[in-house]
Scaffold this active site. Structure first.
Site, PDB file in Angstrom:
ATOM      1  CG  ASP A   1      -1.957   1.038   1.235  1.00  0.00           C
ATOM      2  OD1 ASP A   1      -2.346   1.490   0.131  1.00  0.00           O
ATOM      3  OD2 ASP A   1      -2.386   1.459   2.322  1.00  0.00           O
TER       4      ASP A   1
ATOM      5  CG  ASP B   1      -2.420   7.403   0.453  1.00  0.00           C
ATOM      6  OD1 ASP B   1      -1.947   8.540   0.454  1.00  0.00           O
ATOM      7  OD2 ASP B   1      -2.988   6.895  -0.524  1.00  0.00           O
TER       8      ASP B   1
END
Length: 263
Positions: free
Chosen positions: A13, A15
């Site tokens: 991922d 963020d």
């Protein structure tokens, strides 16, 4: 525990894992240097629909990290791929930024604010009462509702910002219709990620900061999971869920350290 040296593919991922807003998180450079040095296959699989792979490449480059465009796959691309397969040549009324709009155009999908087949919502500054009202009334006339992802918030430098799940909620409430979300934890996005890596689920690991997207996506896809505490989750967050990550680390910078322990 996970032996990172034995893993061939890394799905990561962005963020809350790589950065908060425009601030790079500690240990990220070391982690990416390790991936590249060890010749690991890796893919940044992000639910943020606002940016294109080229923009994500340029964003990391400004932070001092050079990762080419093919290492990024977004919920916007997943949404466009889903619509292309479901209804080739369809039209949409879209609320979102360049990442979403470009992905839709590239998939042969046209924009239509009169009688679109779908209303598609992602993150973006174009969200307004005007666009919200337009979306609601199009759905009431028969358009289907699609969300790029179900995240309700995302970490930024000074706190959190509302994400797609929060922005689409008023449309769902006003229309009584439930959106179909194309981003994580939708298994379609995970399968695409594994295909792009050329990697079997048993040989991969997913790294994220959210139990309700990254960790459940890995758990339901047979991929070992790493929850990092550099984003929205804390150690206590895990206790709210019936499933658990395979491993919990403070951040991605811990992965090269753990790999050295298993050498």
């Amino acid at each position: 525990m996970i032996n990172f040296n034995e893993k061939k593919g890394f799905i990561c991922d962005m963020d809350g894992v790589i950065y908060h807003g425009n601030a790079l998180l500690p240990g990220v450079k070391e982690f990416i240097d390790w991936l590249q040095r060890e010749k690991k296959e890796y893919l940044f699989l992000t639910n943020n629909s606002g940016m294109t792979p080229r923009e994500l490449h340029q964003k990391l480059l400004r932070m001092g990290i050079d990762v080419s465009e093919e290492h990024f796959y977004t919920s916007a691309l997943a949404t466009a791929e889903f619509l292309k397969k479901q209804a080739p040549g369809c039209s949409v009324f879209a609320i979102g930024e360049a990442g979403l709009l470009n992905a839709l155009y590239d998939a042969g999908i046209t924009m239509n604010d009169v009688d679109p087949d779908y209303v598609v919502v992602g993150e973006g500054k174009t969200y307004s009462m005007e666009s919200l009202t337009k979306a609601v009334n199009l759905i009431m006339k028969g358009s289907k509702l699609i969300g790029a992802n179900s995240d309700v918030s995302g970490p930024i430098e000074n706190g959190i910002a509302p994400a797609c799940g929060a922005l689409i909620a008023p449309i769902e409430i006003a229309t009584g219709k439930h959106a179909y979300f194309c981003g994580k934890p939708n298994p379609l996005m995970m399968r695409t990620g594994l295909r792009l890596l050329g990697c079997h689920s048993a040989d991969a690991v997913i790294i994220g900061d959210r139990m309700d997207t990254d960790i459940i996506a890995g758990t339901e896809s047979g991929v070992e999971t790493v929850l990092v505490l550099s984003g929205v989750s804390t150690a206590d967050t895990v206790n709210a869920y019936a499933y658990r990550p395979t491993m919990i680390l403070s951040g991605v910078g811990d992965i090269p350290v753990e790999a050295c322990k298993n050498m």
